[in-house]
Design an enzyme around this catalytic site. Structure first.
Site, PDB file in Angstrom:
ATOM      1  N   PHE A 143       0.867  -1.175   0.000  1.00 53.56           N
ATOM      2  CA  PHE A 143       0.000   0.000   0.000  1.00 53.56           C
ATOM      3  C   PHE A 143       0.905   1.226   0.000  1.00 53.56           C
ATOM      4  CE2 PHE A 143      -2.848   3.068   2.131  1.00 53.56           C
ATOM      5  CZ  PHE A 143      -4.073   2.809   1.529  1.00 53.56           C
ATOM      6  N   LEU A 145       1.339   4.818   0.021  1.00 52.73           N
ATOM      7  CA  LEU A 145       0.735   6.131   0.289  1.00 52.73           C
ATOM      8  C   LEU A 145       1.772   7.111   0.822  1.00 52.73           C
ATOM      9  CD1 LEU A 145      -1.788   7.979   0.607  1.00 52.73           C
ATOM     10  CD2 LEU A 145      -2.071   6.988   2.897  1.00 52.73           C
ATOM     11  N   SER A 152       2.050  12.410   7.475  1.00 52.39           N
ATOM     12  CA  SER A 152       0.866  12.887   8.185  1.00 52.39           C
ATOM     13  C   SER A 152      -0.022  13.797   7.352  1.00 52.39           C
ATOM     14  CB  SER A 152       1.295  13.631   9.462  1.00 52.39           C
ATOM     15  OG  SER A 152       1.903  12.744  10.372  1.00 52.39           O
ATOM     16  N   TRP A 176       8.674   4.020   3.488  1.00 50.14           N
ATOM     17  CA  TRP A 176       8.126   3.203   4.569  1.00 50.14           C
ATOM     18  C   TRP A 176       6.940   2.371   4.079  1.00 50.14           C
ATOM     19  CZ3 TRP A 176      11.490   2.480   8.050  1.00 50.14           C
ATOM     20  CH2 TRP A 176      12.340   3.517   8.471  1.00 50.14           C
ATOM     21  N   ILE A 177       7.116   1.767   2.914  1.00 49.46           N
ATOM     22  CA  ILE A 177       6.064   0.964   2.311  1.00 49.46           C
ATOM     23  C   ILE A 177       6.310  -0.508   2.652  1.00 49.46           C
ATOM     24  CG2 ILE A 177       4.841   0.397   0.201  1.00 49.46           C
ATOM     25  CD1 ILE A 177       4.782   3.403   1.147  1.00 49.46           C
ATOM     26  N   CYS A 252      -9.065   2.730   4.027  1.00 47.42           N
ATOM     27  CA  CYS A 252      -8.181   1.588   4.263  1.00 47.42           C
ATOM     28  C   CYS A 252      -7.369   1.782   5.541  1.00 47.42           C
ATOM     29  CB  CYS A 252      -7.241   1.399   3.073  1.00 47.42           C
ATOM     30  SG  CYS A 252      -8.083   1.126   1.502  1.00 47.42           S
ATOM     31  N   ASN A 254      -8.231   3.283   8.196  1.00 43.47           N
ATOM     32  CA  ASN A 254      -9.063   3.011   9.359  1.00 43.47           C
ATOM     33  C   ASN A 254      -9.204   1.512   9.604  1.00 43.47           C
ATOM     34  OD1 ASN A 254      -9.618   5.592  10.356  1.00 43.47           O
ATOM     35  ND2 ASN A 254     -11.260   5.917   8.867  1.00 43.47           N
ATOM     36  N   GLU A 377       0.210   4.664  10.666  1.00 38.69           N
ATOM     37  CA  GLU A 377      -1.253   4.761  10.690  1.00 38.69           C
ATOM     38  C   GLU A 377      -1.736   5.903  11.579  1.00 38.69           C
ATOM     39  OE1 GLU A 377      -1.787   3.058   8.419  1.00 38.69           O
ATOM     40  OE2 GLU A 377      -0.994   1.041   8.548  1.00 38.69           O
ATOM     41  N   THR A 379       0.235   9.252  13.888  1.00 40.54           N
ATOM     42  CA  THR A 379       0.963   9.466  15.134  1.00 40.54           C
ATOM     43  C   THR A 379      -0.004   9.825  16.258  1.00 40.54           C
ATOM     44  OG1 THR A 379       1.248  11.822  14.700  1.00 40.54           O
ATOM     45  CG2 THR A 379       2.957  10.343  13.843  1.00 40.54           C
TER      46      THR A 379
END
Length: 398
Positions: A143, A145, A152, A176-177, A252, A254, A377, A379
């Protein structure tokens, strides 16, 4: 009912179960899922995890086993997915993270991020192409993103997708994928003339490069990567038709955050169990340290926070199963679970004394991993702002 419900070796109950009987609040099928995950964690992850953490080894051979157990995309329906309830999924996350955060992260990236994106927003053709193989663990997804400049503020992403007569051309960089270097498909989020859109990008596409990030002192038994997208060309049908704007990736995220609410409590339980065992066997001044008032007070406080965290996770799970869970409520859970898990791990390290920093005990590994879980997901600060906005109806993000 999971395939993992078949007979497995008996696995000892956590020490905290002597006080906190979570099973009494669960349905029979939820207990089966929990025990299946506990057995997998005990028999397949724990025997090697300290060495894997030290050697920075991710055991990809376990992926098909996770699929066979039904854990991958287990909260989704159809396409080979188990269709389990939210609480069952949460319990699996708890048990896997009690072994190591990296393996709960794998299940989250595969199921809650990559598979959920395809399941929620993909075309029927896309679902048939990818989801059965991903559920079985034969295919891996990632994923994409977060970007190098920061995670953030996804609205400020600089990765772009430009449409032409032959499809789309994607340019940019992600960081950081998780799983990107072993993935078969990447869900890439990019800015278009019509806003943020998601794309299914097979990782063997020319111009897609994933490089594992080295030098990590956390999450060492898992994979996170830098991703380069250099004139990556995909056909028009690569776009996720049901995702338009940031609501797509946020939906996603969440799903993944819900898994963290449970998973972090698994890491906390592992640390608490280690502290209890050590308190009963380590002797100072002629008696076990667990016989002292100070240590018992610490253990009691740790147990209370663990119980509160699990009960909150269970409450959120029941809300999710009724379709009533809100993003703000998920933020409450993510913020509380990770923050309290870190505090429990720190107190456990104190109780273990100097030995607590060694790999003889899981505490420092969990504590290091939880620092990553605290960051991804959302901070602490992001979730505080989400809750502040919900309370005041005022936006303090900018």
């Amino acid at each position: 009912m999971p395939a993992a419900a078949r007979p497995r070796p008996l696995v000892a109950a956590p020490i905290v179960d002597a006080v906190f009987d979570l099973d009494d609040l669960l349905e029979p099928e939820e207990i089966i899922w929990s025990r299946a995950a506990r057995a997998f964690a005990t028999n397949r992850i724990l025997p090697t995890i300290e060495d894997d953490f030290e050697e920075k080894r991710f055991r990809a051979e376990l992926i098909p086993e996770l699929g066979a157990a039904g854990f991958l995309g287990m909260h989704l329906t159809g396409y080979g997915c188990a269709g389990a309830g939210a609480v069952s999924y949460g319990l699996v996350c708890l048990e896997l993270e009690a072994a190591d955060s990296g393996w709960r992260t794998f299940v989250s990236v595969q199921g809650s991020l990559a598979m959920s994106a395809i399941h929620q927003y993909g075309s029927e053709e896309q679902k048939q192409r990818w989801l059965p193989g991903m559920a079985a663990g034969a295919l891996v997804g990632c994923f994409a993103l977060t970007e190098p400049a920061g995670g953030s503020d996804p609205a400020a992403m600089t990765t772009t997708a430009t449409q032409d007569a032959d499809g789309w051309v994607i340019e940019g960089a992600k960081r950081w994928i998780g799983l990107a270097s072993i993935a078969d498909v990447a869900i890439v989020w990019a800015q278009t003339d019509a806003g943020v859109r998601g794309f299914l990008v097979p990782t063997d596409t020319t111009g897609f490069t994933a490089t594992p990030i080295d030098g990590k002192l956390s999450m060492r038994a898992s994979i996170q990567c830098d991703v380069r997208l250099d004139a990556v060309r995909v056909p028009s049908e690569a776009i996720l038709p049901g995702a338009a704007g940031l609501s797509g990736p946020f939906g996603c995220l969440n799903e993944a955050r819900f898994g963290i609410v449970w998973g972090a409590m698994g890491a906390a339980r592992s640390c608490l169990d280690a502290a209890i065992l050590r308190a009963k066997t380590r002797e100072v001044f002629g008696k076990p340290i667990g016989a002292t008032q100070l240590i018992q007070a610490k253990l009691a406080d740790m147990l209370v926070e663990y119980e509160k965290g699990v009960l909150l996770a269970l409450h959120l799970g029941r809300l999710k199963e009724r379709g009533m869970l809100t993003p703000a409520q998920i933020s409450v859970g993510k913020l509380n679970s990770v923050r309290e898990a870190i505090q429990i791990a720190r107190e456990a390290r104190v109780i273990l004394g100097g030995d607590g920093i060694t790999s003889e005990f899981p505490v420092m590994r969990h504590l290091a991993n939880l620092e990553s879980v605290r960051t991804y997901e959302g901070t602490d600060e992001i979730h505080q702002l989400v809750l502040g906005r919900a309370l005041t109806e005022l936006n303090a993000f900018s």
